[in-house]
Design an enzyme around this catalytic site. Structure first.
Site, PDB file in Angstrom:
ATOM      1  N   GLY A  81       3.111  -1.046   4.244  1.00 42.24           N
ATOM      2  CA  GLY A  81       3.110   0.377   3.928  1.00 42.24           C
ATOM      3  C   GLY A  81       4.509   0.839   3.555  1.00 42.24           C
ATOM      4  O   GLY A  81       4.985   0.604   2.435  1.00 42.24           O
ATOM      5  N   GLU A 131      -6.537   4.762   8.191  1.00 43.83           N
ATOM      6  CA  GLU A 131      -6.361   6.187   7.863  1.00 43.83           C
ATOM      7  C   GLU A 131      -7.647   6.767   7.275  1.00 43.83           C
ATOM      8  O   GLU A 131      -7.987   7.925   7.503  1.00 43.83           O
ATOM      9  CB  GLU A 131      -5.172   6.343   6.905  1.00 43.83           C
ATOM     10  CG  GLU A 131      -3.851   6.134   7.646  1.00 43.83           C
ATOM     11  CD  GLU A 131      -2.730   5.540   6.830  1.00 43.83           C
ATOM     12  OE1 GLU A 131      -2.790   5.582   5.582  1.00 43.83           O
ATOM     13  OE2 GLU A 131      -1.782   5.007   7.442  1.00 43.83           O
ATOM     14  N   ASN A 177       0.854  -1.192   0.000  1.00 44.52           N
ATOM     15  CA  ASN A 177       0.000   0.000   0.000  1.00 44.52           C
ATOM     16  C   ASN A 177       0.889   1.240   0.000  1.00 44.52           C
ATOM     17  O   ASN A 177       1.490   1.568   1.016  1.00 44.52           O
ATOM     18  CB  ASN A 177      -0.899  -0.038   1.248  1.00 44.52           C
ATOM     19  CG  ASN A 177      -1.735   1.223   1.400  1.00 44.52           C
ATOM     20  OD1 ASN A 177      -1.824   2.046   0.482  1.00 44.52           O
ATOM     21  ND2 ASN A 177      -2.347   1.386   2.560  1.00 44.52           N
ATOM     22  N   TRP A 178       0.963   1.888  -1.150  1.00 45.95           N
ATOM     23  CA  TRP A 178       1.857   3.047  -1.269  1.00 45.95           C
ATOM     24  C   TRP A 178       1.291   4.286  -0.579  1.00 45.95           C
ATOM     25  O   TRP A 178       1.988   5.275  -0.427  1.00 45.95           O
ATOM     26  CB  TRP A 178       2.095   3.386  -2.734  1.00 45.95           C
ATOM     27  CG  TRP A 178       2.825   2.338  -3.524  1.00 45.95           C
ATOM     28  CD1 TRP A 178       3.272   1.106  -3.083  1.00 45.95           C
ATOM     29  CD2 TRP A 178       3.218   2.424  -4.902  1.00 45.95           C
ATOM     30  NE1 TRP A 178       3.899   0.434  -4.098  1.00 45.95           N
ATOM     31  CE2 TRP A 178       3.884   1.220  -5.235  1.00 45.95           C
ATOM     32  CE3 TRP A 178       3.066   3.399  -5.888  1.00 45.95           C
ATOM     33  CZ2 TRP A 178       4.394   0.980  -6.509  1.00 45.95           C
ATOM     34  CZ3 TRP A 178       3.573   3.145  -7.162  1.00 45.95           C
ATOM     35  CH2 TRP A 178       4.233   1.960  -7.465  1.00 45.95           C
ATOM     36  N   LYS A 179       0.003   4.252  -0.231  1.00 40.19           N
ATOM     37  CA  LYS A 179      -0.652   5.439   0.343  1.00 40.19           C
ATOM     38  C   LYS A 179      -0.446   6.626  -0.612  1.00 40.19           C
ATOM     39  O   LYS A 179      -0.413   6.416  -1.821  1.00 40.19           O
ATOM     40  CB  LYS A 179      -0.141   5.697   1.761  1.00 40.19           C
ATOM     41  CG  LYS A 179      -0.220   4.419   2.619  1.00 40.19           C
ATOM     42  CD  LYS A 179       0.042   4.619   4.065  1.00 40.19           C
ATOM     43  CE  LYS A 179      -0.069   3.275   4.794  1.00 40.19           C
ATOM     44  NZ  LYS A 179       0.089   3.373   6.238  1.00 40.19           N
ATOM     45  N   HIS A 189      -9.285   1.166   5.427  1.00 36.83           N
ATOM     46  CA  HIS A 189      -7.974   1.378   6.055  1.00 36.83           C
ATOM     47  C   HIS A 189      -8.156   2.337   7.234  1.00 36.83           C
ATOM     48  O   HIS A 189      -8.975   3.255   7.171  1.00 36.83           O
ATOM     49  CB  HIS A 189      -6.980   1.954   5.036  1.00 36.83           C
ATOM     50  CG  HIS A 189      -5.574   1.933   5.556  1.00 36.83           C
ATOM     51  ND1 HIS A 189      -5.108   2.867   6.457  1.00 36.83           N
ATOM     52  CD2 HIS A 189      -4.553   1.075   5.332  1.00 36.83           C
ATOM     53  CE1 HIS A 189      -3.847   2.567   6.761  1.00 36.83           C
ATOM     54  NE2 HIS A 189      -3.489   1.486   6.089  1.00 36.83           N
ATOM     55  N   GLY A 245       3.160   2.506  10.762  1.00 31.87           N
ATOM     56  CA  GLY A 245       4.099   3.606  10.558  1.00 31.87           C
ATOM     57  C   GLY A 245       4.871   4.007  11.810  1.00 31.87           C
ATOM     58  O   GLY A 245       5.514   5.047  11.853  1.00 31.87           O
ATOM     59  N   GLU A 292      -4.720  -4.672  10.968  1.00 32.87           N
ATOM     60  CA  GLU A 292      -3.655  -3.673  11.104  1.00 32.87           C
ATOM     61  C   GLU A 292      -3.870  -2.909  12.412  1.00 32.87           C
ATOM     62  O   GLU A 292      -4.661  -1.956  12.455  1.00 32.87           O
ATOM     63  CB  GLU A 292      -3.699  -2.676   9.942  1.00 32.87           C
ATOM     64  CG  GLU A 292      -3.508  -3.297   8.577  1.00 32.87           C
ATOM     65  CD  GLU A 292      -3.037  -2.260   7.552  1.00 32.87           C
ATOM     66  OE1 GLU A 292      -1.958  -2.465   6.992  1.00 32.87           O
ATOM     67  OE2 GLU A 292      -3.722  -1.258   7.342  1.00 32.87           O
ATOM     68  N   SER A 306       4.113  -1.887  10.340  1.00 30.89           N
ATOM     69  CA  SER A 306       5.572  -1.952  10.501  1.00 30.89           C
ATOM     70  C   SER A 306       6.138  -3.329  10.146  1.00 30.89           C
ATOM     71  O   SER A 306       7.087  -3.800  10.771  1.00 30.89           O
ATOM     72  CB  SER A 306       5.992  -1.527  11.912  1.00 30.89           C
ATOM     73  OG  SER A 306       5.624  -0.188  12.145  1.00 30.89           O
TER      74      SER A 306
HETATM   75  P1  13P Z   1       3.450   0.525   7.619  1.00 25.72           P
HETATM   76  O1  13P Z   1       3.949  -0.771   7.024  1.00 25.72           O
HETATM   77  O2  13P Z   1       4.145   1.733   7.084  1.00 25.72           O
HETATM   78  O3  13P Z   1       3.422   0.459   9.125  1.00 25.72           O
HETATM   79  O4  13P Z   1       1.925   0.688   7.134  1.00 25.72           O
HETATM   80  C1  13P Z   1       1.053  -0.370   7.254  1.00 25.72           C
HETATM   81  C2  13P Z   1      -0.179  -0.005   6.522  1.00 25.72           C
HETATM   82  O5  13P Z   1      -0.912   0.870   6.922  1.00 25.72           O
HETATM   83  C3  13P Z   1      -0.468  -0.740   5.272  1.00 25.72           C
HETATM   84  O6  13P Z   1      -1.759  -0.501   4.836  1.00 25.72           O
END
Ligand code: 13P
Length: 253
Positions: free
Chosen positions: A237, A100, A9-11, A98, A176, A170, A216
Site C-alpha cells: 500500500g 477496506e 495498491n495505490w488505493k 480487500h 497502514g 493482509e 506495512s
Molecule cells: P500498507 O502497505 O499501507 O500497510 O497497505 C497494505 C495494503 O492494504 C495493500 O493492499
C-alpha cells in the site's frame, strides 16, 4: 507455476498526472537496472487505467491491476465497473475482497465469490484478499477466520480455475499501521493457508499458487518477508506510492 509478484495498491491516491509520473518513474528505475523473474503489478484508481495502459504498452514486466470489479456482467448498476470493462482497458489483475472494501462497503464472502467468478470469466486474475482484525488475532482464532474467508470466496472453483487465482494475506492490524507481521507470524499463516488450499485443490495446485503478504511491507522488511518459504511476494500500500521504495521492495527478492 508459482509466480513471484509485487503489486502496488495505490488505493484512492494520486491524481492522473501524479499517477502517470509515478508509473514512469517506476518503469525507468526498472529499465535502468532490470529485475528478473518478478511480476510487477501497478494497481491504480480506475480512472488511470487507460492512460497507464498506453504508457506501459511496450513494457513487458509491469502489468496493470484494478482495485475492484462489480459482480454482474453488465447492466443498470450506476457507478460500477465490470470485469469486461477492465479487461478491455488492458487490465490483467483485479484485487477482490480487500479488507477496506469488506469493512467500509460491507462486502461479504458470498458477494466476493461472485466477483471472483466475473474476474475469471473475463480473463482477469483475481487477487483474493483475506486477513483478520486484531481482536481475532488476540483471541487466537485467526486461522479459522481466514480459512472461512478462503473457503467461502474460492472453494466453489474448479482446480483449473483456482490455478488462475492469487491470494493476498493482509492482517488488518498491519495495514497502514507501521506494524508488520513478524517473519514467524507471516510464515505460519502463509503455510496454514497453503495447507488449507491443498485440502481442497490438492498439493500441486496449492504449491503452485502465489500467496502474497500485505501490511506495512516496506524496503526495510521486504527482504526478510520474501525469503520465507510460503511468501511469494507482496501487496504493497503506502510504500507503493514512492517509486524508490516500491522498486526497492521489488528488488528485495
Ligand atoms: P500498507 O502497505 O499501507 O500497510 O497497505 C497494505 C495494503 O492494504 C495493500 O493492499
Amino acid at each position: 507455476m508459482k509466480k513471484k509478484i509485487v503489486a502496488g495498491n495505490w488505493k484512492m491516491n494520486k491524481n492522473l498526472d501524479e499517477g502517470i509520473k509515478l508509473t514512469s518513474e517506476i518503469a525507468t528505475l526498472i529499465k535502468d537496472a532490470p529485475v528478473n523473474g518478478v511480476e510487477i503489478i501497478i494497481v491504480p484508481p480506475f480512472t488511470h487505467l487507460t492512460d497507464l495502459n498506453k504508457l506501459l504498452q511496450d513494457n513487458d514486466q509491469i502489468r496493470l491491476g484494478a482495485q475492484n470489479c462489480n459482480e454482474n456482467n453488465s447492466g443498470a448498476y450506476t457507478g460500477e465497473i465490470s470485469a469486461a470493462m477492465l479487461k478491455s482497458s488492458g487490465v490483467d489483475y483485479v484485487v477482490i475482497g480487500h479488507s477496506e472494501r469488506r469493512t467500509y462497503y460491507n462486502e461479504s464472502d458470498e458477494l466476493l465469490a461472485t466477483k471472483v467468478n466475473q474476474a475469471l470469466i473475463n480473463g482477469l486474475t483475481p487477487i483474493y484478499c483475506c486477513g483478520e482484525p486484531l481482536s481475532v488475532r488476540e483471541s487466537n482464532s485467526h486461522e479459522d477466520y481466514v480459512f472461512t474467508q478462503i473457503s467461502n470466496g474460492l472453494f466453489h472453483l474448479s482446480q483449473e480455475s483456482f490455478g488462475n487465482v492469487v491470494i493476498a494475506y493482509e492482517p488488518i492490524w498491519a495495514i497502514g499501521t507501521g506494524v508488520t507481521a513478524s517473519a514467524a507470524q507471516a510464515q505460519e499463516m502463509h503455510k496454514a493457508i497453503r495447507n488449507h488450499l491443498a485440502s481442497k485443490f490438492g498439493h500441486d495446485a496449492a504449491g503452485n499458487s502465489s500467496i502474497l503478504y500485505g501490511g506495512s511491507c516496506k524496503p526495510s522488511n521486504a527482504k526478510e518477508l520474501f525469503a520465507l518459504a510460503d511468501v511469494d511476494g507482496g501487496l504493497i500500500g503506502g510504500a507503493s506510492l514512492n517509486p524508490e521504495d516500491f522498486v526497492d521492495i521489488i528488488r528485495s527478492f
